[in-house]
Design a protein around this motif. Structure first.
Motif, PDB file in Angstrom:
ATOM      1  N   LEU A 121       0.846  -1.198   0.000  1.00 22.19           N
ATOM      2  CA  LEU A 121       0.000   0.000   0.000  1.00 22.19           C
ATOM      3  C   LEU A 121       0.881   1.248   0.000  1.00 22.19           C
ATOM      4  CD1 LEU A 121      -2.806  -0.883   2.598  1.00 22.19           C
ATOM      5  CD2 LEU A 121      -2.708  -1.388   0.156  1.00 22.19           C
ATOM      6  N   LEU A 122       1.376   1.607  -1.164  1.00 21.14           N
ATOM      7  CA  LEU A 122       2.205   2.798  -1.322  1.00 21.14           C
ATOM      8  C   LEU A 122       1.384   3.860  -2.036  1.00 21.14           C
ATOM      9  CD1 LEU A 122       5.116   3.823  -0.785  1.00 21.14           C
ATOM     10  CD2 LEU A 122       5.668   3.141  -3.126  1.00 21.14           C
ATOM     11  N   LYS A 123       1.297   5.036  -1.432  1.00 21.52           N
ATOM     12  CA  LYS A 123       0.471   6.127  -1.967  1.00 21.52           C
ATOM     13  C   LYS A 123       1.346   7.293  -2.368  1.00 21.52           C
ATOM     14  CE  LYS A 123      -3.316   9.249  -0.641  1.00 21.52           C
ATOM     15  NZ  LYS A 123      -2.617  10.499  -1.054  1.00 21.52           N
ATOM     16  N   VAL A 124       0.984   7.948  -3.467  1.00 20.02           N
ATOM     17  CA  VAL A 124       1.640   9.184  -3.867  1.00 20.02           C
ATOM     18  C   VAL A 124       0.631  10.311  -3.744  1.00 20.02           C
ATOM     19  CG1 VAL A 124       1.080   8.853  -6.335  1.00 20.02           C
ATOM     20  CG2 VAL A 124       2.994  10.343  -5.672  1.00 20.02           C
ATOM     21  N   GLY A 125       1.075  11.452  -3.253  1.00 18.41           N
ATOM     22  CA  GLY A 125       0.170  12.579  -3.083  1.00 18.41           C
ATOM     23  C   GLY A 125       0.949  13.867  -2.943  1.00 18.41           C
ATOM     24  N   LEU A 126       0.223  14.944  -2.729  1.00 15.84           N
ATOM     25  CA  LEU A 126       0.867  16.246  -2.556  1.00 15.84           C
ATOM     26  C   LEU A 126       0.221  16.994  -1.418  1.00 15.84           C
ATOM     27  CD1 LEU A 126      -1.251  18.533  -3.869  1.00 15.84           C
ATOM     28  CD2 LEU A 126      -0.381  17.599  -5.999  1.00 15.84           C
ATOM     29  N   THR A 127       0.971  17.914  -0.855  1.00 22.13           N
ATOM     30  CA  THR A 127       0.475  18.740   0.239  1.00 22.13           C
ATOM     31  C   THR A 127       1.179  20.079   0.200  1.00 22.13           C
ATOM     32  OG1 THR A 127       0.116  18.876   2.638  1.00 22.13           O
ATOM     33  CG2 THR A 127       2.168  17.878   1.909  1.00 22.13           C
ATOM     34  N   ALA A 128       0.501  21.134   0.631  1.00 15.14           N
ATOM     35  CA  ALA A 128       1.124  22.452   0.693  1.00 15.14           C
ATOM     36  C   ALA A 128       2.273  22.418   1.700  1.00 15.14           C
ATOM     37  CB  ALA A 128       0.097  23.509   1.092  1.00 15.14           C
ATOM     38  N   GLU A 129       3.409  22.976   1.329  1.00 13.07           N
ATOM     39  CA  GLU A 129       4.582  22.928   2.197  1.00 13.07           C
ATOM     40  C   GLU A 129       4.296  23.547   3.561  1.00 13.07           C
ATOM     41  OE1 GLU A 129       9.309  23.506   1.428  1.00 13.07           O
ATOM     42  OE2 GLU A 129       8.055  25.230   0.892  1.00 13.07           O
ATOM     43  N   GLN A 130       3.478  24.579   3.612  1.00 14.93           N
ATOM     44  CA  GLN A 130       3.202  25.264   4.868  1.00 14.93           C
ATOM     45  C   GLN A 130       2.455  24.384   5.862  1.00 14.93           C
ATOM     46  OE1 GLN A 130       0.785  28.230   2.733  1.00 14.93           O
ATOM     47  NE2 GLN A 130      -0.855  27.861   4.202  1.00 14.93           N
ATOM     48  N   ARG A 131       1.840  23.282   5.384  1.00 14.48           N
ATOM     49  CA  ARG A 131       1.111  22.386   6.277  1.00 14.48           C
ATOM     50  C   ARG A 131       2.026  21.357   6.936  1.00 14.48           C
ATOM     51  NH1 ARG A 131      -3.951  19.354   5.361  1.00 14.48           N
ATOM     52  NH2 ARG A 131      -4.066  19.817   7.590  1.00 14.48           N
ATOM     53  N   GLY A 132       3.294  21.302   6.561  1.00 16.14           N
ATOM     54  CA  GLY A 132       4.198  20.328   7.149  1.00 16.14           C
ATOM     55  C   GLY A 132       3.708  18.915   6.888  1.00 16.14           C
ATOM     56  N   ASP A 133       3.655  18.093   7.946  1.00 18.49           N
ATOM     57  CA  ASP A 133       3.209  16.719   7.755  1.00 18.49           C
ATOM     58  C   ASP A 133       1.773  16.498   8.249  1.00 18.49           C
ATOM     59  OD1 ASP A 133       3.544  16.828  10.483  1.00 18.49           O
ATOM     60  OD2 ASP A 133       4.771  15.009  10.620  1.00 18.49           O
ATOM     61  N   SER A 134       0.999  17.588   8.407  1.00 19.08           N
ATOM     62  CA  SER A 134      -0.371  17.454   8.915  1.00 19.08           C
ATOM     63  C   SER A 134      -1.218  16.545   8.033  1.00 19.08           C
ATOM     64  CB  SER A 134      -1.043  18.825   9.036  1.00 19.08           C
ATOM     65  OG  SER A 134      -0.439  19.600  10.046  1.00 19.08           O
ATOM     66  N   ARG A 135      -1.077  16.675   6.725  1.00 21.09           N
ATOM     67  CA  ARG A 135      -1.874  15.842   5.815  1.00 21.09           C
ATOM     68  C   ARG A 135      -1.511  14.368   5.965  1.00 21.09           C
ATOM     69  NH1 ARG A 135      -5.346  15.543   1.837  1.00 21.09           N
ATOM     70  NH2 ARG A 135      -4.991  14.328  -0.043  1.00 21.09           N
TER      71      ARG A 135
END
Length: 311
Positions: A121-135
């Motif tokens: 179960l390997l997932k690729v995704g994106l997140t805004a840098e300002q959110r850190g690792d919250s996502r």
């Protein structure tokens, strides 16, 4: 005119907005009009909530806003639905617009990540840098590695390239993730898998307009989620809520947006996906047992039989 939300320490009778992660800590939120109440999730704390209906839309995050905007219609939503917003609020929500590629560039810097939810179960995704690792925390990623950095259009193209290669998927259902909490290997294995996958992703992204991140550490959340020994051998998962139901128990460490609540009668923990709680009016109660819930029994599956057949 924008009305600034007011903070309150009085949570009685508020509409739940579920669980989110902020600056590395899990927070349960509730709203009443423009007022906001937030409570940190503390393992070991006793909680008790009486649910009142109807279940209502929790509003939307608008572009440029720092707080959720209440639903102007106070719309009623299906008690069993996965959606927590009415169609009108969904249509203007910033996060949903990003997920649906309706925002091509918002001027922010984004990070491409690879997240590990269990073997295979390997997932690729994106997140805004300002959110850190919250996502990553909100998704319940057992481990992850930031892989590339850049503007939204470039990082989104990188995400699609990695997903199209078949090495990682863009999403997994919640049930598939929880099924892997019982057995997830050790930290060294998770680190090796993600390090190798990041190297493969970097080769796929050769020529892409992103900064490839080779020296970011692999981050592991298993201990933080309280899953070092795996999920409880048996538990009951909350499959449905209703007006008048009571949720009570002692909190274990949150796993993404999920909460384990130990029951005082020793019947075993309950597992709550807090997205089911969203939209219900909550009133704190004490001395009450969990009741009025639709529950589904979950039991650790037996280990596969690896003994060779004699004949």
């Amino acid at each position: 005119m924008t009305i600034a939300p007011q903070r309150s320490d009085r949570p009685a009778g508020w509409i739940s907005t579920g669980l989110s992660w902020q600056d590395g800590r899990a927070v349960l939120g509730a709203v009443s009009g423009t007022r906001v109440h937030e409570r940190a999730v503390t393992p070991g704390a006793e909680v008790g909530w009486l649910l009142g209906g109807p279940r209502r839309c929790t509003g939307a995050w608008l572009a440029g806003a720092t707080e959720r905007t209440p639903c102007p219609h106070r719309a009623v939503i299906d008690p069993g639905a996965g959606a927590t917003q009415c169609p009108a609020c969904q249509s203007v929500d910033r996060g949903l617009a990003l997920a649906r590629d309706q925002i091509l560039d918002d001027g922010r810097t984004y990070l491409l990540y690879l997240a590990w939810f269990g073997e295979g179960l390997l997932k690729v995704g994106l997140t805004a840098e300002q959110r850190g690792d919250s996502r990553l925390l909100e998704q319940g990623a057992l481990a992850y590695a930031f892989t590339a950095r850049g503007a939204l259009p470039a990082v989104r193209r990188a995400e699609l390239t990695v997903a199209a290669s078949g090495m990682a998927r863009e999403r997994f259902k919640s049930r598939i993730k929880t099924d892997h909490w019982w057995a997830h290997g050790d930290a060294a294995h998770r680190r090796a898998v993600l390090t190798e996958a990041r190297g493969r992703a970097h080769r796929l992204l050769d020529g892409h307009a992103v900064e490839r991140l080779a020296d970011r550490p692999v981050v592991d959340h298993v201990d933080r989620f309280g899953l070092a020994g795996g999920a409880p051998e048996a538990y009951q998962e909350v499959a449905g809520l209703a007006d008048g139901a009571v949720l009570a128990g002692a909190l274990r460490p949150p796993v993404g947006r999920h909460l384990f609540l130990d029951q005082p009668d020793g019947s075993g923990p309950l597992l709550l996906d807090t997205r089911r709680l969203t939209g219900w009016t909550l009133t704190p109660v004490t001395g009450r047992r969990s009741a009025g819930l639709t529950l589904e029994e979950r039991v650790r599956p037996p280990e596969p039989d690896t003994q060779e057949a004699l004949f």
